[in-house]
Scaffold this motif. Sequence first.
Motif, mmCIF file in Angstrom:
data_model
loop_
_atom_site.group_PDB
_atom_site.id
_atom_site.type_symbol
_atom_site.label_atom_id
_atom_site.label_comp_id
_atom_site.label_asym_id
_atom_site.label_seq_id
_atom_site.Cartn_x
_atom_site.Cartn_y
_atom_site.Cartn_z
ATOM 1 N N ASP A 131 0.876 -1.172 0.000
ATOM 2 C CA ASP A 131 0.000 0.000 0.000
ATOM 3 C C ASP A 131 0.913 1.222 0.000
ATOM 4 N N ALA A 132 0.980 1.919 -1.129
ATOM 5 C CA ALA A 132 1.900 3.044 -1.253
ATOM 6 C C ALA A 132 1.241 4.161 -2.052
ATOM 7 N N THR A 133 1.746 5.357 -1.886
ATOM 8 C CA THR A 133 1.276 6.508 -2.650
ATOM 9 C C THR A 133 2.448 7.098 -3.420
ATOM 10 N N VAL A 134 2.250 7.314 -4.726
ATOM 11 C CA VAL A 134 3.312 7.871 -5.571
ATOM 12 C C VAL A 134 2.774 9.107 -6.275
ATOM 13 N N ALA A 135 3.684 9.951 -6.716
ATOM 14 C CA ALA A 135 3.326 11.151 -7.479
ATOM 15 C C ALA A 135 3.927 11.031 -8.871
ATOM 16 N N THR A 136 3.132 11.315 -9.884
ATOM 17 C CA THR A 136 3.632 11.232 -11.251
ATOM 18 C C THR A 136 4.588 12.386 -11.545
ATOM 19 N N GLY A 137 5.568 12.126 -12.445
ATOM 20 C CA GLY A 137 6.504 13.154 -12.847
ATOM 21 C C GLY A 137 5.969 13.990 -13.990
ATOM 22 N N GLU A 138 6.858 14.770 -14.613
ATOM 23 C CA GLU A 138 6.451 15.640 -15.699
ATOM 24 C C GLU A 138 5.925 14.851 -16.899
ATOM 25 N N ASP A 139 6.393 13.607 -17.047
ATOM 26 C CA ASP A 139 5.917 12.779 -18.160
ATOM 27 C C ASP A 139 4.657 12.004 -17.805
ATOM 28 N N GLY A 140 4.097 12.271 -16.631
ATOM 29 C CA GLY A 140 2.853 11.627 -16.226
ATOM 30 C C GLY A 140 3.027 10.197 -15.741
ATOM 31 N N THR A 141 4.274 9.781 -15.453
ATOM 32 C CA THR A 141 4.507 8.404 -15.019
ATOM 33 C C THR A 141 5.155 8.367 -13.650
ATOM 34 N N ALA A 142 5.028 7.216 -13.015
ATOM 35 C CA ALA A 142 5.698 6.937 -11.744
ATOM 36 C C ALA A 142 5.978 5.448 -11.690
ATOM 37 N N ASP A 143 7.052 5.082 -11.015
ATOM 38 C CA ASP A 143 7.438 3.676 -10.920
ATOM 39 C C ASP A 143 7.154 3.136 -9.531
ATOM 40 N N VAL A 144 6.689 1.889 -9.508
ATOM 41 C CA VAL A 144 6.407 1.182 -8.261
ATOM 42 C C VAL A 144 7.055 -0.188 -8.360
ATOM 43 N N VAL A 145 7.613 -0.668 -7.278
ATOM 44 C CA VAL A 145 8.255 -1.986 -7.249
ATOM 45 C C VAL A 145 7.496 -2.882 -6.272
ATOM 46 N N ILE A 146 7.102 -4.065 -6.753
ATOM 47 C CA ILE A 146 6.449 -5.056 -5.897
ATOM 48 C C ILE A 146 7.535 -5.948 -5.299
ATOM 49 N N PRO A 147 7.708 -5.949 -3.997
ATOM 50 C CA PRO A 147 8.736 -6.815 -3.402
ATOM 51 C C PRO A 147 8.382 -8.287 -3.598
ATOM 52 N N HIS A 148 9.362 -9.088 -3.983
ATOM 53 C CA HIS A 148 9.085 -10.494 -4.255
ATOM 54 C C HIS A 148 9.000 -11.274 -2.948
ATOM 55 N N PRO A 149 8.207 -12.338 -2.924
ATOM 56 C CA PRO A 149 8.078 -13.148 -1.709
ATOM 57 C C PRO A 149 9.259 -14.097 -1.564
ATOM 58 N N THR A 150 9.362 -14.700 -0.402
ATOM 59 C CA THR A 150 10.434 -15.663 -0.129
ATOM 60 C C THR A 150 9.887 -17.042 0.243
ATOM 61 N N ASP A 151 8.592 -17.273 -0.036
ATOM 62 C CA ASP A 151 7.993 -18.552 0.351
ATOM 63 C C ASP A 151 8.111 -19.626 -0.722
ATOM 64 N N GLY A 152 8.671 -19.280 -1.895
ATOM 65 C CA GLY A 152 8.825 -20.257 -2.957
ATOM 66 C C GLY A 152 7.573 -20.531 -3.753
ATOM 67 N N LEU A 153 6.495 -19.815 -3.477
ATOM 68 C CA LEU A 153 5.233 -20.014 -4.183
ATOM 69 C C LEU A 153 5.122 -19.043 -5.359
ATOM 70 N N ALA A 154 4.328 -19.446 -6.348
ATOM 71 C CA ALA A 154 4.023 -18.541 -7.449
ATOM 72 C C ALA A 154 3.163 -17.391 -6.946
ATOM 73 N N SER A 155 2.996 -16.364 -7.773
ATOM 74 C CA SER A 155 2.240 -15.181 -7.339
ATOM 75 C C SER A 155 1.335 -14.682 -8.448
ATOM 76 N N THR A 156 0.141 -14.286 -8.043
ATOM 77 C CA THR A 156 -0.744 -13.484 -8.875
ATOM 78 C C THR A 156 -1.032 -12.209 -8.097
ATOM 79 N N TYR A 157 -0.583 -11.080 -8.639
ATOM 80 C CA TYR A 157 -0.752 -9.791 -7.961
ATOM 81 C C TYR A 157 -1.942 -9.051 -8.570
ATOM 82 N N GLY A 158 -2.844 -8.614 -7.720
ATOM 83 C CA GLY A 158 -3.920 -7.734 -8.139
ATOM 84 C C GLY A 158 -3.532 -6.306 -7.823
ATOM 85 N N VAL A 159 -3.446 -5.450 -8.831
ATOM 86 C CA VAL A 159 -2.956 -4.080 -8.685
ATOM 87 C C VAL A 159 -4.130 -3.117 -8.864
ATOM 88 N N THR A 160 -4.302 -2.214 -7.917
ATOM 89 C CA THR A 160 -5.374 -1.220 -7.974
ATOM 90 C C THR A 160 -4.776 0.172 -7.775
#
Length: 798
Positions: free
Chosen positions: A401-430
């Motif tokens: 859960d994070a808040t970002v601000a877009t730059g002059e080009d209207g974009t912002a980068d977010v990084v999803i930290p990877h898990p360490t449980d060895g399981l596959a992942s399906t991320y729902g992004v809102t």
Amino acid sequence: MRYGPSNLAGPMFRAIRLAICGVAMLLVVVSTAEAARPIVDLHTLDAYFALYAADSNVPWKATAVRLDTYSSAEVDFAAYQVDPADVVTAGSNARSRPVDTAKLKPVATWRYTPPGGYQFQTSMVAVPLGPREVFFDVEARRGAADEQVWVNRTRVGLIVKQTPAELTLYAADLGTGRALPKMRVQFLSGARLETRLTDAHGLVRWTSASGPRPVFALAQWGASYAFVSPLPQAPLPTTIVAVRTDSAVVHAGDTVRVAGFVRTRRGTALRAASGNVQIALRDGPALIAQTNAGLDAAGAFATSFAIPGGARAGEYAILASADGGVGGATVHVDGNAAGLALAVTSRCGGLCPADADVPLRVRATRGGAAAANVQVRVTIVRSPHVGGDETAAWGVTPWLDATVATGEDGTADVVIPHPTDGLASTYGVTLVSGAATANTRVIVPTARFALRVASDRDRIALGTPAGYSVVATDIASGRPAGAARVTVELRHGSDVSRQQLDLDAAGRGRGSFGNAPLGTSLVVASATVDGATATDAAQVEVAAQADDASTDDSSAGVRVATDRALYRTGDAVRATATAAGAAGDVLLGLESALGAEFAVVPSTNGAASASFRIADAPGAMRVGAAFVRDGALEWNVVPVALDAPGRSIAGALGDVSAPMHPGATVAVPMPGGAGTVIVRVSRGAPSGGAAFESAPGLLDVDVTSTVSSAPADAVWHPWVDASGQHAPLLGFSRRSQPPQDATLAQADTRAVSWKVARATAAGFELTAPSEAGRYVLSVLRIDDDGRVTAATSNIEVR
């Protein structure tokens, strides 16, 4: 007067003792006044206990009842011989009736002292009934609290198999395994009891001509009784409507494309419907748009809806109705705010490694131009699964859960930290910025195939085996990944039980762990292919008291196989069944919505086989077997794949692994007949109502059911209150804030291309996207003769 030690010994010591006692009394009064008042006096827990008994008990084994207590006060037991008609209540969800034991003479009495003091304990209490084949009522009494539970000492086992056309009952001796001919069975049909006798093979068949479908059957063989309550039977639908969209997520102001098919039952098969279908887009009860579409020769339809620019964000329903049938799909609408639109994509192009963080690119536009300095809240929910219904699976949890601000080009980068449980992942992004929203999914597998493990029941009673099933699927094609060896573990803290499971050619397998410990455990499945390991997990909760009712009491110990992978109408299917340690006769059958064909054959070394002729029928078709093993009547079934009009067909695309040139026209092989093909090319794997792979399965409607009176896994029925003297226990749950939202967002996979066209027997033509990249090709093929198939594959353009 002088006081020496001898003079002080009496009065002074007495004074000191009085002072100490006074201080102690004061402390008791103060501590009592300051302590929280208990909700329930501990002694009232003596009156609170619960008694359970297994549904089936064979007379040559020891009998025990399960006793749950909260204190170690003594419990007095007594066993009475009773008539089952005085105790048992017809109906699969009905409790038995208490018996007035005041004038009955007990056949056995005994006393039991639970261990543990004032804490919860589950005890197995031996019942000294000996080898008698009699129906008993066991009574447990503590003071004025009185509970009763029935114990049926029987050597008779019953299996009831139902289809919309008929009900079939099979009876077998739980000792010898032999079918029981000429056994008396009473059926409760409507308001009357009707008596039937089993035939020479131990079977009784009940059709609609016999009267209303029975809701209860009581069988008697000598001194042994057995009874069963068949489950309510679902009718066979006359019309099936399927609806799919080009994407599970659409933005306000954009267009959502819709396609599907309608099948109507004609005679013994489902055929392509004709006429029109009415399609509506709804936001809850509010009608947003509605249209009519004509059905083509394949019973297929296609249309589209323009989403209003001011539509609120949320879940919308697309409903289609034709010939009395209704089908639907959901689509999530992302809202705009004052011209502000949001979007999010994965920067690793769908090839994110499982052991690395996942980079996301957030984009904000206003009126089509880049929007700078926009505050965007990014919430991410992770499901540790790939494939299937990720939203209802174990382990779905808020991840970021994070808040970002877009730059002059209207974009912002977010990084999803990877898990360490060895399981596959399906991320729902809102994404949320005011009233503007955006949703998508990112899938990160750990291997080229996905494993899904599911518990037969999420919550089971203590002493009940924890059954599970495993499915392996190729991620790129969606086809089964068969013949894999899977390691399955039951993990409860540091305790681990391990099994090896070999999946069949369809990529499926079943197993169970006996005596799962009290509390929550994980069932973890893993398999390694080409050096990559796929792992999945499911949760099972073992409770002291749980509802053991289940619509599926099949046994993993019974294995059923057919001689071929695919059949056609009129073919003979040979079913072979095995169950190690089984004895006597075996019930083999071919089951469909229009009825069932059975054969009772003797087993040899726990194996038996029989052949059946396949007739055309709608819905699912399967072969099954029932064995007697170790005092239980165990059964299992496997599906029969039938290539016939009106059925779902396992789809497969031709080889599309070679890279395509941008904009090139490519012939894609996909065998089938004349019909309509819906071809979609998207970035990323569609989900929810946009997934084509689940559409053909709507034709495999399963309206058959099986119930055993003596399943391998013990099914416990609860006590009945014979006194009304149980103490009420109060419980409180306090929440300081609402629970976290763990809803998994759908995938925003707006189609790069979408085509609805007529297909040839050889396949169809595909126009490759104009931009290089990796894409997902999804095809839904709807044939004129009623067949439906779907297939998915990854393609590369460069």
